[in-house]
Design a protein around this motif. Structure first.
Motif, PDB file in Angstrom:
ATOM      1  N   UNK A   1       0.808  -1.214   0.000  1.00 51.13           N
ATOM      2  CA  UNK A   1       0.000   0.000   0.000  1.00 51.13           C
ATOM      3  C   UNK A   1       0.843   1.267   0.000  1.00 51.13           C
ATOM      4  N   UNK A   2       1.964   1.236   0.727  1.00 49.51           N
ATOM      5  CA  UNK A   2       2.768   2.462   0.808  1.00 49.51           C
ATOM      6  C   UNK A   2       4.164   2.140   1.292  1.00 49.51           C
ATOM      7  N   UNK A   3       5.129   2.763   0.669  1.00 53.16           N
ATOM      8  CA  UNK A   3       6.508   2.669   1.137  1.00 53.16           C
ATOM      9  C   UNK A   3       6.946   4.067   1.551  1.00 53.16           C
TER      10      UNK A   3
ATOM     11  N   UNK B   1      10.404  -8.991  -3.155  1.00 49.70           N
ATOM     12  CA  UNK B   1      10.488  -8.591  -4.562  1.00 49.70           C
ATOM     13  C   UNK B   1       9.976  -7.169  -4.764  1.00 49.70           C
ATOM     14  N   UNK B   2       8.925  -6.821  -3.998  1.00 48.32           N
ATOM     15  CA  UNK B   2       8.376  -5.472  -4.147  1.00 48.32           C
ATOM     16  C   UNK B   2       9.322  -4.415  -3.577  1.00 48.32           C
ATOM     17  N   UNK B   3      10.063  -4.789  -2.556  1.00 47.87           N
ATOM     18  CA  UNK B   3      10.970  -3.825  -1.918  1.00 47.87           C
ATOM     19  C   UNK B   3      12.276  -3.670  -2.694  1.00 47.87           C
ATOM     20  N   UNK B   4      12.681  -4.719  -3.367  1.00 49.16           N
ATOM     21  CA  UNK B   4      14.020  -4.740  -3.959  1.00 49.16           C
ATOM     22  C   UNK B   4      14.324  -3.546  -4.871  1.00 49.16           C
ATOM     23  N   UNK B   5      13.414  -3.147  -5.757  1.00 49.28           N
ATOM     24  CA  UNK B   5      13.744  -2.023  -6.635  1.00 49.28           C
ATOM     25  C   UNK B   5      14.047  -0.725  -5.872  1.00 49.28           C
ATOM     26  N   UNK B   6      13.500  -0.601  -4.655  1.00 47.29           N
ATOM     27  CA  UNK B   6      13.787   0.581  -3.846  1.00 47.29           C
ATOM     28  C   UNK B   6      15.000   0.388  -2.952  1.00 47.29           C
ATOM     29  N   UNK B   7      15.588  -0.786  -3.024  1.00 53.06           N
ATOM     30  CA  UNK B   7      16.794  -1.026  -2.233  1.00 53.06           C
ATOM     31  C   UNK B   7      16.542  -1.388  -0.782  1.00 53.06           C
ATOM     32  N   UNK B   8      15.328  -1.830  -0.470  1.00 50.42           N
ATOM     33  CA  UNK B   8      15.026  -2.186   0.916  1.00 50.42           C
ATOM     34  C   UNK B   8      14.797  -3.680   1.079  1.00 50.42           C
ATOM     35  N   UNK B   9      14.857  -4.119   2.327  1.00 52.87           N
ATOM     36  CA  UNK B   9      14.496  -5.489   2.679  1.00 52.87           C
ATOM     37  C   UNK B   9      13.776  -5.466   4.023  1.00 52.87           C
ATOM     38  N   UNK B  10      12.862  -6.430   4.198  1.00 52.05           N
ATOM     39  CA  UNK B  10      12.272  -6.605   5.526  1.00 52.05           C
ATOM     40  C   UNK B  10      13.243  -7.381   6.404  1.00 52.05           C
TER      41      UNK B  10
ATOM     42  N   UNK C   1      -5.199  -7.445   9.079  1.00 52.81           N
ATOM     43  CA  UNK C   1      -5.599  -7.113   7.719  1.00 52.81           C
ATOM     44  C   UNK C   1      -4.514  -6.300   7.014  1.00 52.81           C
ATOM     45  N   UNK C   2      -3.908  -5.401   7.748  1.00 53.80           N
ATOM     46  CA  UNK C   2      -2.806  -4.612   7.197  1.00 53.80           C
ATOM     47  C   UNK C   2      -1.707  -4.508   8.243  1.00 53.80           C
ATOM     48  N   UNK C   3      -0.498  -4.322   7.742  1.00 53.50           N
ATOM     49  CA  UNK C   3       0.642  -4.169   8.637  1.00 53.50           C
ATOM     50  C   UNK C   3       1.526  -3.037   8.132  1.00 53.50           C
ATOM     51  N   UNK C   4       2.043  -2.241   9.057  1.00 55.14           N
ATOM     52  CA  UNK C   4       3.135  -1.334   8.705  1.00 55.14           C
ATOM     53  C   UNK C   4       4.383  -1.887   9.355  1.00 55.14           C
ATOM     54  N   UNK C   5       5.385  -2.148   8.516  1.00 56.73           N
ATOM     55  CA  UNK C   5       6.584  -2.865   8.957  1.00 56.73           C
ATOM     56  C   UNK C   5       7.824  -2.011   8.758  1.00 56.73           C
ATOM     57  N   UNK C   6       8.756  -2.139   9.657  1.00 53.01           N
ATOM     58  CA  UNK C   6      10.050  -1.474   9.502  1.00 53.01           C
ATOM     59  C   UNK C   6      10.855  -2.194   8.423  1.00 53.01           C
ATOM     60  N   UNK C   7      11.482  -1.457   7.543  1.00 56.77           N
ATOM     61  CA  UNK C   7      12.380  -2.071   6.558  1.00 56.77           C
ATOM     62  C   UNK C   7      13.778  -1.459   6.715  1.00 56.77           C
ATOM     63  N   UNK C   8      14.729  -2.115   6.102  1.00 58.44           N
ATOM     64  CA  UNK C   8      16.115  -1.630   6.141  1.00 58.44           C
ATOM     65  C   UNK C   8      16.711  -1.695   4.741  1.00 58.44           C
ATOM     66  N   UNK C   9      17.789  -0.990   4.522  1.00 57.14           N
ATOM     67  CA  UNK C   9      18.442  -1.113   3.221  1.00 57.14           C
ATOM     68  C   UNK C   9      18.854  -2.567   2.994  1.00 57.14           C
ATOM     69  N   UNK C  10      18.618  -3.034   1.806  1.00 58.79           N
ATOM     70  CA  UNK C  10      19.065  -4.394   1.478  1.00 58.79           C
ATOM     71  C   UNK C  10      20.585  -4.435   1.579  1.00 58.79           C
TER      72      UNK C  10
END
Lengths: 549, 549
Positions: B169-171, B191-200, B276-285
């Motif tokens: 929904x939102x990065x 896969x969705x995060x990879x183009x932005x350089x992030x990983x969960x 139903x929805x989650x907001x998760x912390x991500x980090x640079x891949x």
């Protein structure tokens, strides 16, 4: 230690903060500054004498008082004027306004001090039977009305002061945990840990007086929480006495066994029961401590640099960034003598008075490891436009880190209102929320006819965001101090909610933030909290009027 | 992406793990090893064909089915044999035993796939009205009976499969958070995060199939949780649909606004409602990944070294230490070809086969920063007696990190029982608990007449303790596989509880651990969970028979 009253307990001023012998700290030039900016009272407004504080007669029925006395002993139940006044309120601004005027909202009908688990259990049972409200009392330092002696629907109210339950029960040096009775004060715990070379590392501004039980009940964050973690990260195990029964949670390092009950009891603010014991994570006491100043051209640059620190595994143990207004105020209050060395030269010589933002970065640990982390952090700060201005601002901050509540007392004597409030939000929203809340406070103060000074610092860094801590000063509206305060508090809280911040980052909900809890957790979230209370405190005796709207 | 079924969903073997096209992995020498140690079946025991799986006819009433179909559309409700079999069980050992024999305990009467919030809401409302039990279904990978199609007191049961609710929904790149619909699978999110350089950075062994909603519901810990954090540390915000209403929690970085409701909903295992929805912390891949082996003379030395790493701010992102038995087994299964280079020379040449313990340390991040952390960690490991044996064991582990469930399928075909279970405890108690649980499992296996291999590794390091992850193998008692399993599971769980461990570190409670939940949180803790359920799920339709004893 069991049964003995800590020596400082009697010393906390009933009408304000800390040791009555603490020296006055407001220098003449600071008073001049206040006179010129917000204005001060025509003449000092000291608190009334203790004997002039007006209280209703104790309402505890004689059979209940006798039953409680039987449980805790004659010395364990007190209902004399002085004890009731000391337990009549916490240390929020409205509390102090009322107390100093000799007119608290009320007082507990008795102060009850159980000495052990069995006594605590029996007191809760008796109060539930007799419909007596119970206000759990640790250090009594709440700034949000968390210990107000409200009785709700009940016949009477007691303060349940756990200061006699303050022993260190076990130190596990291998696992680095300590188990304590929850009445222990933070300095006493540090003293107990020091010979073994450990520290809890939990230093809220109220450090000198807080109990660890109170810290856990209110989800406290120490000033060094960026390094040591918030209290909920330090609490591993717990023994919790609720009217309905006991919950004992072992100090597992982690678990997946259902919803995390320890995080339910942490933050319960005395409304579900009493935190009786805690197992806390400790760390080796630092052998090196370096606190220093870094200067940024503006708030935006400083925020970006702090974000880098938080997101690049380079977060100092303490990190705070004053906005322009707070930086200006700090230097003004410090006076000419406070602007020394490189900071003074940089600040005054290069940039002009009244601009720029000062950050304090603090590093604690082993010398070599601190050196490596510090080098990396300063490099990142420099890349973000920061100018390292040496240790004197850092040391000055560290020296004065617990002194703001003392200063507040002096400001009140001068007819100056001073209040703080805090929130937290994501990095992407931080500056917008900063502007919105500062503007709301300034506008509300102006609308009261008392334009004020509004300042803020960022602190408590997280990877995804940070907290904002606002301080504001204004001339008191004499005779309408509480209305003035309430109007500004409401404006600030509404701006926080509308602007996407949490209603509290570490002050807790208490009474003052309860009207906005539903904005934070929703109607169903509030229903969940009520269901919890229904289970653990079916008679509704625990800390009425707090937390829940 | 909305509405489309992920391509892998159809590929998960109904009777086991993963893609049916996945190659067999059990080499001949490993089979020999098993034959010589625990014994294997006289001839292979393959699963029955899908058509041979026996299910009762669907029990959902036609009006309810029609009403649900109206909500989710004709394609959103399925009750054909194949769909019901796929949703008939999770992936625990007893699940697979039953499925392979064509005799699951039952199956959902229908599989319902809401496509959006409104449909989800309406499905819950309808099920509450019609007394239909709801089993929330993410990836279906529970190994503790968490998705068993139990109907409790209700007329029917549906699997509520949220795979159609799987959008990003939102990065927020600044705050490093991502908001997703909870049905998204872990690989799809990466896969969705990879183009932005992030990983969960969340990699449980079930990574290839888990949904993030399932991870959050079960308090999952990824293999790299020492570095990236457990799921409860990654979950910042949430939208939760309970039969009684919705709870929406904003992704504040921290808050002190009462009990931490997000930690209540994380771990609720579908018994209170649906995440139903989650907001998760991500980090640079990470741009650098180094995984390597360190060899210790014995388990005790390895544990001490890991403790040092965890307590000296030097914890790798992945750290795991196999005990002697697991080290021996790993090398045996790897075969002669797997013992290469420095590891082989050190292990075989210097120490003798069958002794010593192998640790895997993994570091991920920016090259320079990884180099610094790795240097420090290896230095500490060396001081603790560790012998660095290069990257080949680390890379081998990384390559095979998700393959154990495939191997399990092959072992079952050979008539070999394989099961895993896990706990966590303090450092000071770790070795005692390791011994106690390993002994309990070994004794229970022997008592079944099927002496087995019992092995363990330490992983998921914390400052105050670590987890223990046990694996055991034994010949199946043909015709009494479930009794055999239950006896061993009971013995292990009792040993964990008696030995001071949590009943689960990351597998969750589900049905299998529910009998021991009261040992962990107490009678009053269970009462609190029941009160929560009473509030959020008054009709008791959500995931009956799980979590609560």
């Amino acid at each position: 230690m069991k049964g003995a009253r800590p020596p400082h307990a009697d010393k906390l001023r009933w009408w304000g903060w800390g040791d009555p012998a603490h020296p006055q700290a407001l220098p003449a030039h600071a008073l001049d500054f206040l006179r010129e900016t917000v204005g001060i009272a025509a003449r000092p407004r000291p608190p009334v004498a203790l004997g002039q504080v007006r209280l209703a007669a104790p309402a505890l029925s004689e059979p209940t008082a006798a039953a409680l006395r039987e449980i805790v002993g004659a010395e364990g139940l007190r209902d004399d004027h002085a004890e009731r006044v000391v337990h009549a309120a916490g240390k929020g601004y409205p509390d102090l306004v009322r107390l100093r005027a000799g007119a608290p909202e009320g007082a507990p009908d008795a102060v009850v001090r159980p000495g052990d688990h069995e006594q605590l259990r029996a007191v809760l049972d008796r109060c539930a039977q007799a419909s007596v409200a119970v206000v759990p009392w640790g250090g009594g330092t709440s700034v949000v009305g968390g210990v107000a002696p409200l009785r709700g629907e009940h016949a009477a109210v007691i303060a349940l002061d756990i200061e006699r339950m303050a022993r260190v029960l076990e130190l596990d040096r291998i696992s680095r945990t300590v188990t304590v009775q929850a009445g222990i004060r933070a300095p006493a715990l540090e003293r107990a840990l020091a010979p073994s070379g450990f520290t809890l590392g939990h230093f809220p501004q109220s450090y000198e007086y807080v109990s660890l039980g109170g810290c856990a009940a209110t989800r406290s964050a120490g000033q060094a929480s960026s390094g040591y973690g918030r209290i909920e990260q330090l609490v591993l195990g717990m023994r919790f006495a609720a009217p309905a029964g006991e919950i004992a949670l072992a100090p597992f390092p982690a678990s997946a066994a259902g919803p995390e009950l320890r995080r339910l009891l942490v933050g319960s603010e005395g409304t579900l029961g009493v935190i009786e014991e805690l197992t806390l994570r400790v760390r080796p006491a630092p052998r090196e401590r370096i606190y220093e100043g870094v200067f940024f051209a503006d708030f935006a640059a400083g925020v970006e640099a702090l974000r880098e620190l938080a997101q690049q595994r380079a977060c100092p143990d303490v990190a705070r960034l004053s906005d322009e207004a707070e930086t200006r105020m700090s230097l003004a209050l410090a006076g000419a003598g406070g602007v020394k060395g490189r900071l003074g030269r940089a600040y005054i010589g290069l940039r002009g008075y009244g601009e720029g933002c000062l950050a304090i970065l603090g590093f604690e640990g082993e010398a070599e490891e601190v050196a490596a982390r510090r080098k990396r952090a300063l490099e990142l700060a420099r890349r973000g436009g920061g100018l390292a201005v040496g240790r004197s601002p850092g040391e000055a901050w560290r020296k004065g880190r617990f002194s703001a509540p003392y200063l507040r007392d002096e400001l009140l004597t001068q007819g100056v209102m001073v209040e703080t409030l805090e929130t937290a939000t994501s990095w992407s929203n931080l500056r917008a929320l900063h502007r919105a809340v500062a503007t709301a406070i300034a506008d509300a103060l102006a609308a009261q006819g008392t334009p004020g000074l509004v300042m803020c610092h960022v602190s408590h860094l997280y990877e995804t965001g940070a907290s904002l801590y606002f301080t504001f000063l204004a001339r008191q509206r004499e005779g309408a101090e509480l209305e003035q305060w309430a109007a500004v508090k409401r404006a600030a809280s509404e701006a926080i909610v509308a602007g996407g911040g949490t209603i509290t980052h570490h002050h807790a909900v208490g009474r003052d933030h309860a009207p906005w809890l539903a904005d934070e957790v929703g109607r169903e979230g509030v229903a969940v909290l009520r269901a919890l209370k229904g289970e653990l405190d079916p008679a509704g005796i625990m800390n009425p009027g707090k937390l829940l709207p």
